[in-house]
Enzyme design. Structure first.
Site, mmCIF file in Angstrom:
data_model
loop_
_atom_site.group_PDB
_atom_site.id
_atom_site.type_symbol
_atom_site.label_atom_id
_atom_site.label_comp_id
_atom_site.label_asym_id
_atom_site.label_seq_id
_atom_site.Cartn_x
_atom_site.Cartn_y
_atom_site.Cartn_z
ATOM 1 N N ASP A 181 -8.599 0.252 0.209
ATOM 2 C CA ASP A 181 -8.311 0.870 1.491
ATOM 3 C C ASP A 181 -9.654 1.069 2.188
ATOM 4 O O ASP A 181 -10.713 1.073 1.550
ATOM 5 C CB ASP A 181 -7.575 2.191 1.320
ATOM 6 C CG ASP A 181 -6.739 2.546 2.542
ATOM 7 O OD1 ASP A 181 -7.006 2.000 3.634
ATOM 8 O OD2 ASP A 181 -5.811 3.363 2.415
ATOM 9 N N HIS A 213 -4.958 12.774 1.589
ATOM 10 C CA HIS A 213 -6.039 12.540 0.634
ATOM 11 C C HIS A 213 -6.154 13.622 -0.435
ATOM 12 O O HIS A 213 -7.103 13.606 -1.217
ATOM 13 C CB HIS A 213 -7.409 12.416 1.330
ATOM 14 C CG HIS A 213 -7.568 11.211 2.168
ATOM 15 N ND1 HIS A 213 -8.793 10.634 2.427
ATOM 16 C CD2 HIS A 213 -6.674 10.441 2.833
ATOM 17 C CE1 HIS A 213 -8.639 9.593 3.214
ATOM 18 N NE2 HIS A 213 -7.364 9.455 3.474
ATOM 19 N N LYS A 223 0.839 -1.189 0.000
ATOM 20 C CA LYS A 223 0.000 0.000 0.000
ATOM 21 C C LYS A 223 0.884 1.253 0.000
ATOM 22 O O LYS A 223 2.055 1.185 0.407
ATOM 23 C CB LYS A 223 -0.976 -0.028 1.190
ATOM 24 C CG LYS A 223 -0.340 -0.118 2.576
ATOM 25 C CD LYS A 223 -1.423 -0.335 3.626
ATOM 26 C CE LYS A 223 -0.880 -0.132 5.025
ATOM 27 N NZ LYS A 223 -1.878 -0.417 6.057
#
Length: 761
Positions: free
Chosen positions: A285, A219, A205
């Site tokens: 996720d 984000h 990830k």
């Protein structure tokens, strides 16, 4: 016996046999997950958990048609190893007994700083692993983590993080392996091997580009060119799949040039599967598929979000089933979503269950209670902590002698500052203060008192970590003035979503130390007492204003054994050997850069009034001994585009202490069709040397290691002149030479050589 129970068949054959027996509802159920116990939390351990959590739905309804994954049975709320193991057994037994086909679930957990559960060993943060430059040690650690998880019924770990750092202000820098894609790939692959060889599925990830978000905001959108994306961001993932054997990938939250990663067909199918040949399982996720509707707004319903993710190549929705549920089934039945997409995803998931033994006829839920903080674990944690501490500067004040020592700073007496945001003590236990931190951990000041029993050691906090409270300055300065030496311990306290100064959702406006810590250090430096600055942090902070300190040490959240490790470095019992996986900036403002830059990204006279030169460069780290480099040689001055050149150097310990030197090989492409980095790490190895001992280090540099993404976005080896440099850091390279690659431009692909082996004789 059914065909899918037959162990003589391949995992693919068994998966296909089981899929053929499933109804549409049962197939889609396998693509979902359940988070039993999530309602016990009174705060977020994942973004927007309070919005998306389904704590009110009974488990028997969630698993009615089966279930793909069980989420964080151990990591949700404090539970002992024995009780957690029993809980796994009970949940699995219910799934097996109460569903038509009786297919067990995959149990997954977080494991970035160790198994993220109550009472488990808290290893150093990933940035500290990177500072060791020691893949073998990282692999030993991950194998120990995997053994603990496997023993209690866990199948999959949500690690490692392979995001390459581009801006130190990003809150998740502590979770990364630094700013060089080759270092990230080497250590990430090692971590993956440790998990996979012990029977735990490793999850890479966050795929991909997460760390390149605008202004380093969590984000935030990612605007990155395709060349930088492939050569920097994707390389560690490719290495960890090919060389590490990772069987799972987690998509990132971000959008890439307007396309969310979770709905990105060219990324999740084109690159990952078609180019690289990845055959494992892509998981979302947490709530990343639901974000396609609520955050990215590219879907008008949860079913629509599920359809986009499924088409892109996301096989399993985590941590709860929201988008891979009833609405998606309706879209399939109406013909809007091809059932082939469901079949594709469920086949991958069932194949993985077959590999894990979950389709075996005699499978029975079982788990055992073990010591999750065993002496073996703690010994590995101590070794990583010791090898990760970086001695930045030293005017001779270190190692310490017994005397009158003032220990100052908000991180001096709090062992939680040694632990990352995904350590259980900082991740979950803040909601359960009555339980303490769950493991034995010693603060730095207590460790120093044990390390130097004859010293007189005083303690003053001076200030909090992030509150602007200067009321303790005067007392701290007075303590320093009365001492022979002052150790000021500053840095971070990790947390989540603004609850800390480092960690997920804890981004920084600039690279000043949090709160008024810089002012505290400045006040101490104004005294006549020698000051040792110890930074315990999840990101590098700008230390240029404190360059007058007698010594500086950087520790990147060294875990539960961090106190004794730091005390050992300060006393001289341990010879420092850590190296910087990121730079330490000189000034806090602006947008910090990476060492991996083309000429115009550096200090170009007459171009800008701003100098991005760091205070301490990538790869830097001092020792209590000295090393000499000599007898540099190249095996050839010219190689073909598929050839190899050997780069050799002799390293000698010229001091009076035993130590370990990290020998680093850097590459410079003199002229290319696109701009290339001034320097790029091409190889490294640690060498243990006794006083006076010499060793010959040889790197086997294949021409593929010079490859890059060219003008037409094909990866190529281009003929031309290449400079190679060897030394102890990116800014200290005493040995240099050049060779030519000759022949025609050669296109290379995913079978190219990805690593540079080193031999020590």
């Amino acid at each position: 016996m059914t065909r899918w129970h037959d162990r003589s068949l391949s995992p693919d054959e068994r998966a296909e046999a089981l899929r053929a027996e499933m109804t549409l509802e049962e197939k889609v159920a396998q693509l979902g997950s359940a988070w039993p116990g999530n309602e016990q939390l009174n705060g977020n351990v994942a973004p927007m958990q309070d919005v998306f959590a389904r704590g009110g739905v009974p488990f028997d309804q969630v698993r009615a048609d089966g279930i793909g994954h069980l989420t964080r049975v151990f990591g949700t709320a404090p539970v002992s190893a024995a009780d957690g193991a029993a809980r796994v057994v009970a949940l699995q037994q219910e799934i097996v007994d109460e569903t038509r086909l009786g297919v067990p679930a995959i149990v997954h957990e977080e494991c970035l700083t160790g198994f993220t559960t109550f009472g488990a060993t808290v290893y150093p943060a990933a940035l500290a692993w990177a500072a060791t430059f020691d893949p073998g040690l990282v692999e030993r650690m991950s194998a120990a983590i995997a053994a603990d998880m496997r023993a209690v019924g866990v199948h999959q770990g949500l690690s490692p993080v392979l995001d390459v750092v581009r801006d130190y202000r990003w809150g998740r820098v502590e979770e990364t392996l630094g700013e060089d894609p080759y270092l990230v790939g080497m250590l990430g692959s090692a971590y993956v091997r440790g998990l996979e060889k012990t029977g735990i599925v490793a999850t890479l990830k966050h795929f991909a580009g997460y760390s390149a978000s605008r202004a380093a905001r969590n984000h935030a959108p990612v605007s990155i060119g395709p060349r930088e994306f492939r050569d920097v961001m994707l390389l560690p993932f490719e290495m960890s799949i090919r060389d590490g054997g990772a069987r799972s990938v987690m998509h990132a939250y971000v959008d890439l040039d307007g396309v969310p990663a979770g709905a990105n067909i060219p990324l999740l199918t084109g690159i990952l599967r078609d180019e690289w040949g990845f055959e494992g399982v892509v998981v979302s996720d947490y709530w990343g598929i639901a974000f396609l509707k609520s955050m990215h707004r590219v879907a008008d319903s949860v079913g629509g979000a599920g359809a986009l993710a499924l088409a892109a190549g996301v096989d399993v929705e985590l941590p709860d089933t929201l988008c891979y549920g009833k609405e998606l089934i309706e879209l399939v039945r109406s013909g809007e979503v091809p059932e082939d997409l469901v079949d594709r995803a469920v086949h991958r998931l069932l194949r993985q269950k077959a590999e894990l033994g979950l389709l075996d006829p005699d499978w029975a839920p079982k788990a055992e209670a073990i010591d999750l903080d065993s002496p073996r674990n703690r010994a590995i944690a101590r070794e990583i902590a010791e090898k990760s501490v970086v001695l930045l500067a030293n005017d001779g004040v270190l190692p310490l002698a017994a005397g009158k020592i003032a220990v100052v700073g908000p991180c001096a007496a709090d062992p939680l500052t040694f632990m990352g945001c995904y350590s259980y003590p900082n991740h979950v236990l803040p909601r359960f203060p009555e339980l303490g931190i769950g493991v034995e951990a010693t603060s730095l000041v207590d460790a120093l008192r044990a390390e130097l029993p004859d010293a007189s050691i005083s303690l003053r906090a001076g200030c909090p970590i992030r509150d602007e409270d200067r009321s303790g300055f005067a007392e701290a300065v007075a303590a320093a003035e009365e001492a022979d030496v002052c150790i000021v311990v500053v840095g971070d306290r990790a947390g989540l979503f603004g609850e800390g100064t480092s960690g997920e959702g804890c981004d920084a406006e600039d690279l000043s130390l949090p709160g008024v810590q810089d002012e505290l250090v400045a006040a101490l430096l104004a005294t006549s007492t020698p000051v040792i600055v110890v930074v315990v942090s999840g990101r590098p902070y700008a230390l240029g204003r404190h360059a007058g300190a007698a010594a500086m040490i950087q520790a990147f959240m060294p875990g539960e054994e961090g106190g004794p490790a730091l005390a050992g470095i300060l006393s001289g019992r341990v010879t420092p050997s850590g190296r910087l996986p990121v730079q330490v900036p000189r000034v806090p403002g602006g947008s910090p850069g990476t060492y991996l830059h083309p000429p115009l990204g550096g200090n170009s006279a007459g171009i800008s009034n701003l100098d991005p030169t760091p205070l301490f460069p990538f790869g830097h780290g001092l020792s209590y001994t000295t090393y000499e480099y000599s007898d540099f040689s190249l095996s050839a001055k010219e190689i073909p585009t598929d050839g190899t050149v050997s780069v050799s150097v002799t390293v000698r310990n010229a001091g009076e202490r035993a130590g370990e030197e990290t020998v680093q090989l850097y590459l410079h492409d003199v002229q290319a069709q696109v701009t290339r980095p001034v320097l790029a790490l091409a190889g490294f190895t640690r060498v243990a040397l006794a006083p006076g001992e010499s060793r010959r280090v040889t790197f086997g540099l294949h021409a593929d290691r010079t490859s890059f993404t060219g003008l037409d976005l094909r990866r190529i080896v281009e003929p031309g002149r290449f400079d190679v440099h060897v030394g102890p850091s990116s800014a200290d390279l005493p040995c240099s030479g050049s060779f030519d690659i000759v022949g025609s431009v050669r296109e290379v692909g995913p079978t190219r050589v990805l690593t540079t082996p080193a031999t020590v004789a």
